[in-house]
Design an enzyme around this catalytic site. Structure first.
Site, PDB file in Angstrom:
ATOM      1  NE  ARG A   1       0.857  -4.575  20.539  1.00 25.83           N
ATOM      2  CZ  ARG A   1      -0.709  -4.340  20.727  1.00 25.83           C
ATOM      3  NH1 ARG A   1      -1.142  -4.029  19.727  1.00 25.83           N
ATOM      4  NH2 ARG A   1      -1.001  -4.649  21.920  1.00 25.83           N
TER       5      ARG A   1
ATOM      6  CG  LEU B   1       7.591   1.868  15.771  1.00 25.86           C
ATOM      7  CD1 LEU B   1       8.682   3.062  16.233  1.00 25.86           C
ATOM      8  CD2 LEU B   1       7.768   0.835  14.811  1.00 25.86           C
TER       9      LEU B   1
ATOM     10  CE  LYS C   1      -2.763  -7.834   2.082  1.00 22.99           C
ATOM     11  NZ  LYS C   1      -3.075  -8.547   2.997  1.00 22.99           N
TER      12      LYS C   1
ATOM     13  NE  ARG D   1      -4.678  -4.091  10.549  1.00 27.00           N
ATOM     14  CZ  ARG D   1      -5.579  -4.573  11.629  1.00 27.00           C
ATOM     15  NH1 ARG D   1      -6.250  -3.823  12.383  1.00 27.00           N
ATOM     16  NH2 ARG D   1      -5.888  -5.591  11.444  1.00 27.00           N
TER      17      ARG D   1
ATOM     18  CD  GLU E   1     -11.514  -2.850  -2.526  1.00 25.59           C
ATOM     19  OE1 GLU E   1     -11.432  -3.500  -1.496  1.00 25.59           O
ATOM     20  OE2 GLU E   1     -10.553  -2.089  -3.138  1.00 25.59           O
TER      21      GLU E   1
ATOM     22  CG  HIS F   1     -11.617   0.925   1.780  1.00 27.88           C
ATOM     23  ND1 HIS F   1     -12.250   0.498   0.718  1.00 27.88           N
ATOM     24  CD2 HIS F   1     -10.977  -0.090   2.755  1.00 27.88           C
ATOM     25  CE1 HIS F   1     -12.103  -0.905   0.819  1.00 27.88           C
ATOM     26  NE2 HIS F   1     -11.247  -1.312   2.028  1.00 27.88           N
TER      27      HIS F   1
END
Ligand code: GLN
Ligand code: ZN
Length: 784
Positions: free
Chosen positions: A15, A17, A124, A533, A683, A712
């Site tokens: 990982r 990056l 997404k 992430r 939500e 959030h």
């Protein structure tokens, strides 16, 4: 028969990056160091692919954050507000520094030097767990080449590779399609196609000048079965224009994540404009004949997507060879290419970095690096090396008989799932009466979604326990202290239904998959989710069963510490499945039902130990939605069944909640209703309850908790704001059905934010009880 690849994972085996980006953001390294890390990763990736004998190696598949955002920078699609970040200098080096600053500001927002600009929206990528930064479009928007990344990377790859690299971009139609109109009036994003295609032509011609002989244009939207006329016209226009202005370069058009059978007539209109077409034969093997018959009338090359880019199992060589032979028979050897089904960014990098997976399982697994070599194997088999074929056959056969993978008992249980198993005993209205009588909650009952702040202290505790620095007893004692604390806090806030806080859980799927048989987790199997992430999806290798109870210990302890109702928290079967790598040797619904049966046992245990409210989270039901509308019915059939298998085991008096965190419900509401949960929390607050509009045409029959504030953001919602949202909800639903809750779990928030926000929430609920209950207008709506 050329072997090629659509894209290689870019996070680096350790990982690198992620670490470099995060250090750069935290001002620990400068941009030069960051660029160096990028360069090293690219070089390594290219060399691996070259070593495997790959003929066409992709470039520009690397990205510091997201490849859709890269496209926005290439095409100069930068919203005005981010342009402020540019200060005028001419020095070449600092100009790439500025560009990376703008780039990360678009991805993450920026708060410095008097600037305060929010990040762009993220969503997404098709039906994957990868997220992209949504391009923004305006009426009459002009495009121009802004970032030179694609050219720099092409030159860089040329120096490293012996063969000429193949640049990869997202095609113009998919790029526009995936973006969002920021002006609604008299404007359709597809109207921009004539502005954007000339830039594509410039880019392609510039690459050609630099020596490129292939360019890959990804048009994954070709797999949708409901493309509008505007989109169809945009396809024709774009590729005819590109082919007219870009001669002597091979255009490879790719589709992936499903088949393109429905859209062959669209392709026919510009079939002479493209040189090769890539299809995904993993998601849709049946499209091959149709595609072949279409291609046989053209000069196009067919690229066969044979190696699964979405899963980690060894390829079935017999199947692949059959497809290759069939294609060669129709088109001839020169017109067939082989490749993975899609970019490999959705799978981990290298299985050799897994040290503790049982060899029977590991022998069946391949990650990106190994998949590249599978292409070479296929080529060798075609050249006559039949040993490779029999070896492959052997290793697949072994699984079929291994005790490790199979559990007769659960196989039987799935067969015996009868209608009764996914049906609650009574219909909702009867259950509601019984539950009301038993719980005696006020109207507008307040609750939360489950998790409470995951402080550094808790993370350290869990990590130390994992490293065995704490004994089981010490660890449990500590977790219980956190639970006692969170209960005290919730009582202070005066919430009606409490939770235990989920402190023992690191991740809502991993917590369960770790304890279920049939799952393994990896040590280094990281996959990019968004930006820096990464997630490590568990792997379902065999029949899933639950050996022992997973959640009752802490939840029952929590209930014992309060007079109030304690809600038991579980992750639903579809979400566990969706966020894992699944078996490919049995239908997906069989695996789903196996997981559902385990969760069902857990639900039963909770009920038997006195828990009266149980929440089964299903945040992933929506993202698994098939890309083709015609497949939705089947999808909802098994996902709803899986949910109901897990939830229907309880008495009428036990209340089942479910939670989903997304706000686009319009087209799936009737299916969500079929879940038949007693309470649905969702939500809504980010869109100021815009979501409720979808409920205006359609009345949701069960109880519902439309999130009243956005978790959030660190912002504290005011009492008035929350009250207004409750009021809005009261216009849509019978008051007796409305719950008051935040819109998701609170684990990412700080304690002081949570306390203030939740106190405002309970205050707002109290005011709502006083004001709205006696409101005659509202009460008129309450007949149902
Ligand atoms: N119960 C989970 C939590 O509160 C739900 C998380 C989610 O919806 N993604 O964290
Ligand atoms: Zn959520």
């Amino acid at each position: 028969m050329l072997k090629h690849n659509l894209g290689y994972p870019r996070i680096g085996i350790r990982r690198e990056l992620k670490k470099a980006c995060e250090s750069y953001w935290g001002n620990k390294i400068d941009s030069k160091k960051l660029f160096d890390v990028g360069k090293q990763i690219r070089e390594e990736n290219w060399k691996i692919q070259e070593k495997s004998g790959m003929d066409l190696i992709p470039c520009n598949d690397f990205s510091f954050y997201d490849h859709v955002l890269d496209m926005s920078l290439l095409l100069g699609a930068i919203p005005e507000s981010y342009k402020e970040i540019v200060h005028d200098t001419t020095n070449d080096d600092s100009s790439s520094n500025q560009k990376i600053e703008i780039y990360f500001a678009m991805a993450r927002g920026i708060q410095k030097k008097g600037l305060d600009i929010k990040a762009m929206e993220m969503t997404k990528w098709f039906n994957t767990n990868y997220h992209y930064i949504v391009p923004e479009f305006y009426k009459n928007q002009k495009f121009s080449i802004f970032s030179r990344k694609i050219f720099d990377e092409f030159e860089e790859a040329k120096k490293i590779l012996k063969s000429i690299p193949k640049p990869v971009v997202i095609g113009p139609v998919s790029y526009l399609f995936l973006g969002k109109e920021k002006e609604k009036e008299n404007f359709h994003k597809m109207d921009l196609i004539e502005n954007i295609v000339p830039i594509y032509i410039k880019v392609i011609n510039s690459l050609k000048k630099r020596g490129s002989n292939w360019i890959q244009l990804d048009e994954p939207i070709l797999v949708f079965d409901d493309l509008s006329k505007k989109v169809v016209e945009a396809f024709q226009y774009s590729y005819q224009e590109i082919s007219k202005h870009c001669s002597e370069i091979n255009i490879l058009l790719t589709s992936y994540f499903d088949g393109i059978s429905e859209n062959i007539s669209i392709l026919r209109e510009f079939s002479s404009s493209i040189n090769a077409l890539h299809v995904d034969l993993i998601e849709d093997p049946d499209q091959l004949e149709k595609v072949l018959s279409f291609l046989s009338d053209t000069k196009m090359i067919l690229s066969l997507g044979l190696i699964d880019g979405r899963n980690i199992w060894k390829n079935n060589y017999v199947n692949s060879i059959k497809n290759i032979e069939r294609s060669i028979k129709v088109l001839g050897e020169k017109r067939v290419m082989i490749a993975p089904s899609c970019s490999l960014i959705h799978i981990p990098l290298d299985i050799e970095y897994e040290y503790s997976i049982h060899s029977d399982i590991k022998n069946r697994m391949v990650f990106a690096k190994q998949k590249i070599y599978e292409l070479k194997d296929l080529e060798d088999i075609m050249k006559g090396n039949k040993d490779l074929l029999s070896q492959n056959l052997m290793s697949l056969k072994k699984t079929k008989s291994s005790f490790l993978f199979h559990d007769q008992k659960v196989k039987e249980k799935v067969k015996q799932v009868r209608d009764l198993d996914f049906q609650r005993k009574s219909p909702f209205n009867i259950r509601q009466k019984k539950q009301n009588k038993k719980f005696n909650l006020p109207v507008f009952p307040t609750t939360t979604i489950g998790s409470f702040p995951q402080t550094k202290e808790i993370r350290t505790l869990r990590n130390k326990f994992k490293k065995k620095e704490f004994s089981q007893e010490e660890y449990e004692k500590k977790i219980k202290e956190f639970i006692v604390y969170v209960i005290k806090k919730q009582e202070e806030i005066n919430l009606d239904v409490l939770v235990h806080g989920e402190f023992e859980r690191n991740d809502m799927v991993e917590f369960f998959s770790d304890k279920l048989k049939g799952f393994i987790s990896t040590e280094n199997g990281w996959v990019q989710s968004y930006g820096s992430r990464c997630v490590k999806p568990p792997i379902i290798y065999g029949d899933v069963t639950r050996n022992k109870n997973i959640t009752t210990k802490y939840i029952c302890f929590a209930q014992s510490q309060t007079e109030k109702l304690m809600k038991g928290m579980l992750t639903g079967p579809v979400t566990i499945l969706q966020w894992s790598f699944v078996r490919n040797d049995q239908p997906i619904f069989t695996t789903a039902y196996q997981i559902a049966l385990s969760i069902r046992d857990e639900v039963k245990d909770l009920e038997d130990s006195g828990i009266q409210i149980i929440q089964i989270d299903e945040p992933a039901i929506r993202e698994g939605l098939p890309l083709k509308k015609k497949k939705w019915k089947f999808y909802f059939d098994w996902t709803v069944k899986a949910f109901r298998i897990s939830s229907s085991v309880v008495k009428d008096e036990t209340q089942i909640h479910t939670h989903m965190c997304y706000s686009e419900f319009n087209d799936i509401l009737p299916h969500i209703e079929n879940l038949d949960a007693d309470v649905l929390t969702i939500e809504t607050s980010r869109s100021k309850m815009e979501l409720l509009e979808s409920f205006s045409k359609y009345s949701y029959p069960n109880e519902i908790g439309p999130g009243v504030y956005d978790i959030h953001s660190p912002r504290i919602p005011t009492v008035k704001e929350i009250f207004d949202l409750i009021k809005k909800a009261s216009n849509r639903f019978p008051i007796k059905n409305i719950w008051v809750n935040p819109d998701c779990g609170l684990k990412t928030r700080k304690w002081n934010e949570v306390m203030k926000s939740l106190k405002n929430m309970t205050k707002a609920a109290k005011i709502a009880r006083e004001k709205l209950l006696n409101n005659p207008i509202l009460n008129n709506n309450q007949k149902s």
